[in-house]
Design an enzyme around this catalytic site. Structure first.
Site, PDB file in Angstrom:
ATOM      1  N   GLY A  10       5.152   8.292  20.241  1.00  0.00           N
ATOM      2  CA  GLY A  10       6.062   9.413  20.508  1.00  0.00           C
ATOM      3  C   GLY A  10       5.471  10.717  20.009  1.00  0.00           C
ATOM      4  O   GLY A  10       4.331  10.764  19.524  1.00  0.00           O
ATOM      5  N   ILE A  12       6.286  12.831  17.384  1.00  0.00           N
ATOM      6  CA  ILE A  12       5.955  12.943  15.951  1.00  0.00           C
ATOM      7  C   ILE A  12       5.029  11.793  15.532  1.00  0.00           C
ATOM      8  O   ILE A  12       4.046  11.998  14.816  1.00  0.00           O
ATOM      9  CB  ILE A  12       7.243  12.957  15.089  1.00  0.00           C
ATOM     10  CG1 ILE A  12       8.083  14.192  15.448  1.00  0.00           C
ATOM     11  CG2 ILE A  12       6.900  12.942  13.600  1.00  0.00           C
ATOM     12  CD1 ILE A  12       9.402  14.313  14.713  1.00  0.00           C
ATOM     13  N   LEU A  76       9.899   5.092  12.962  1.00  0.00           N
ATOM     14  CA  LEU A  76      10.335   6.237  13.778  1.00  0.00           C
ATOM     15  C   LEU A  76      10.916   5.800  15.120  1.00  0.00           C
ATOM     16  O   LEU A  76      11.456   6.628  15.849  1.00  0.00           O
ATOM     17  CB  LEU A  76       9.160   7.188  14.063  1.00  0.00           C
ATOM     18  CG  LEU A  76       8.300   7.686  12.899  1.00  0.00           C
ATOM     19  CD1 LEU A  76       7.261   8.678  13.407  1.00  0.00           C
ATOM     20  CD2 LEU A  76       9.147   8.351  11.831  1.00  0.00           C
ATOM     21  N   THR A  95      18.484   0.053  19.972  1.00  0.00           N
ATOM     22  CA  THR A  95      17.212   0.490  19.389  1.00  0.00           C
ATOM     23  C   THR A  95      17.401   1.031  17.976  1.00  0.00           C
ATOM     24  O   THR A  95      16.718   0.617  17.043  1.00  0.00           O
ATOM     25  CB  THR A  95      16.571   1.568  20.277  1.00  0.00           C
ATOM     26  OG1 THR A  95      16.505   1.073  21.594  1.00  0.00           O
ATOM     27  CG2 THR A  95      15.182   1.929  19.790  1.00  0.00           C
ATOM     28  N   TYR A 151      24.694   9.626  18.118  1.00  0.00           N
ATOM     29  CA  TYR A 151      23.337   9.746  17.569  1.00  0.00           C
ATOM     30  C   TYR A 151      23.400   9.918  16.046  1.00  0.00           C
ATOM     31  O   TYR A 151      22.717   9.209  15.295  1.00  0.00           O
ATOM     32  CB  TYR A 151      22.617  10.932  18.222  1.00  0.00           C
ATOM     33  CG  TYR A 151      21.212  11.118  17.710  1.00  0.00           C
ATOM     34  CD1 TYR A 151      20.298  10.079  17.754  1.00  0.00           C
ATOM     35  CD2 TYR A 151      20.807  12.337  17.181  1.00  0.00           C
ATOM     36  CE1 TYR A 151      19.008  10.246  17.271  1.00  0.00           C
ATOM     37  CE2 TYR A 151      19.517  12.519  16.702  1.00  0.00           C
ATOM     38  CZ  TYR A 151      18.627  11.468  16.749  1.00  0.00           C
ATOM     39  OH  TYR A 151      17.354  11.637  16.272  1.00  0.00           O
TER      40      TYR A 151
END
Ligand code: UDP
Length: 334
Positions: A10, A12, A76, A95, A151
């Site tokens: 990803g 980051i 992450l 996830t 989230y």
């Protein structure tokens, strides 16, 4: 050191992988490439100290073996960002929540407990009324729209899961609450503001400010962010701590649009899009967001190397170079 980065292809994660390879470490990245991209790690794939497993963290049968003998885990892998979580909340549960618990269970089973850093989010602070968000602040989520906060709630659940396992099984854990992060490899198609504005300015399209543009954010360059993560993960004083990571210079979204347009010397018009058009009915945006970074500074002595303007200039250069390559391809010149 042996490093495992979940979500390492990803935005980051790929910068973090790069940093650790530069430091001479051995890096294993696992990523299902749902939002991570192979191109993010293309330059690392041939490296002798780099391993890549394309797998979903929830079902990956290589997880236990990968954690065996690892010195540090960066977790992450997640569905990131409010917009993406609104599109598929069930994936967030799978996830972000099931994935984190599975990683913690694998760490619990490993014979030599690694040091662990997990990524939480500034979203967890919700509608914090304070001008800067401190790790000790209360968390204020509105109850009105139950999915808007999925989230934030998933990230808070991750924090709780990780601290529970770390307390019980005695491994070193640091939770970082990441504030808005920008830089190379962040793509515009998930709606993040800076890549959006840069693409719009470079292509001469209207720059789309949502709402009246008075909402503020503080943007950190990913190359600073990953140095901070490394410093925290390796610091014994950061064990058991939740730490804000970001930048503390605040800017309104309208001022950001003007800054990007000015730095790109663009003629793009700035237009205002009502929130309900951008996000659908009833969306509540965070009005301001700036981290208090005292804890990060005190623990690590961290210093930023990138200003917002320097990052924007860099992103404009890269966007122009990519467009040049694209045009050359279209014209059959490359
Ligand atoms: N935003 C905007 N125009 C865009 C994309 C985003 O005005 O094209 C706004 C968005 O409403 C928010 C801010 O920019 O107020 C930051 O959005 P982003 O999605 O990058 O991050 P987050 O909302 O998670 O802080």
């Amino acid at each position: 050191m042996n490093i495992l980065i979940t979500g390492g292809a990803g935005f980051i994660g790929s910068h973090l992988a790069h940093l650790h390879l530069q430091k001479g470490d051995r890096v294993h990245v696992v990523d299902d490439l749902s939002t991570g991209r192979r191109t993010n790690i293309a330059l690392l794939l041939g490296h002798a100290r780099f391993t890549f497993s394309e797998a979903d963290i929830v079902t990956w049968d290589g997880l236990d073996a990968a954690i065996h003998g690892i010195d540090r885990v960066y977790h992450l892998a997640a569905v990131v960002g409010v917009r993406r979580t609104l599109e598929d909340p069930v994936r967030v549960v799978k996830t972000n929540i099931a994935g984190t618990e599975r990683v913690m269970r694998a760490i619990e089973k490993s014979s030599c407990l690694p040091e662990v850093l997990i990524a939480s989010s500034s979203e967890a602070y919700g509608f914090n009324p304070r001008p800067t968000f401190r790790e000790t602040d209360d968390l204020l989520l509105h109850s009105r729209d139950r999915l808007r906060w999925c989230y934030a709630v998933s990230k808070l659940t991750d924090e709780f899961i990780a601290f529970s396992y770390a307390d019980k099984f005695g491994f070193k854990l640091t939770v970082v609450r990441l504030f808005n992060t920008i830089g190379p490899r962040q793509v515009e198609h998930y709606g993040m503001v800076v890549p959006n504005f840069v693409q719009q300015a470079v292509t001469g399209r209207p720059i789309t400010v949502y709402g009246d543009g008075s909402q503020t954010r503080s943007f950190a360059d990913v190359r600073d962010t990953v140095r901070a993560l490394d410093l925290l993960a390796g610091n014994p004083l950061a064990a058991g701590e939740t730490v804000n990571v970001g930048a503390d210079q605040e800017i309104s979204i309208l001022a950001l649009a003007e800054l990007v347009r000015e730095r790109a010397e663009s003629d793009s018009e700035i237009i205002f899009i009502p929130y309900h058009e951008a996000y659908g009915e009833d969306f509540e945006d965070i009005t301001h967001r700036r981290p208090c970074l005292d804890k990060l500074f005190q623990l690590t002595g961290f210093q930023h190397q990138w200003s917002l303007t320097a990052t924007i200039d860099d992103l404009i250069l890269r966007a122009r170079a990519e467009r040049g390559l694209l045009e050359a391809k279209e014209l059959g010149l490359s």
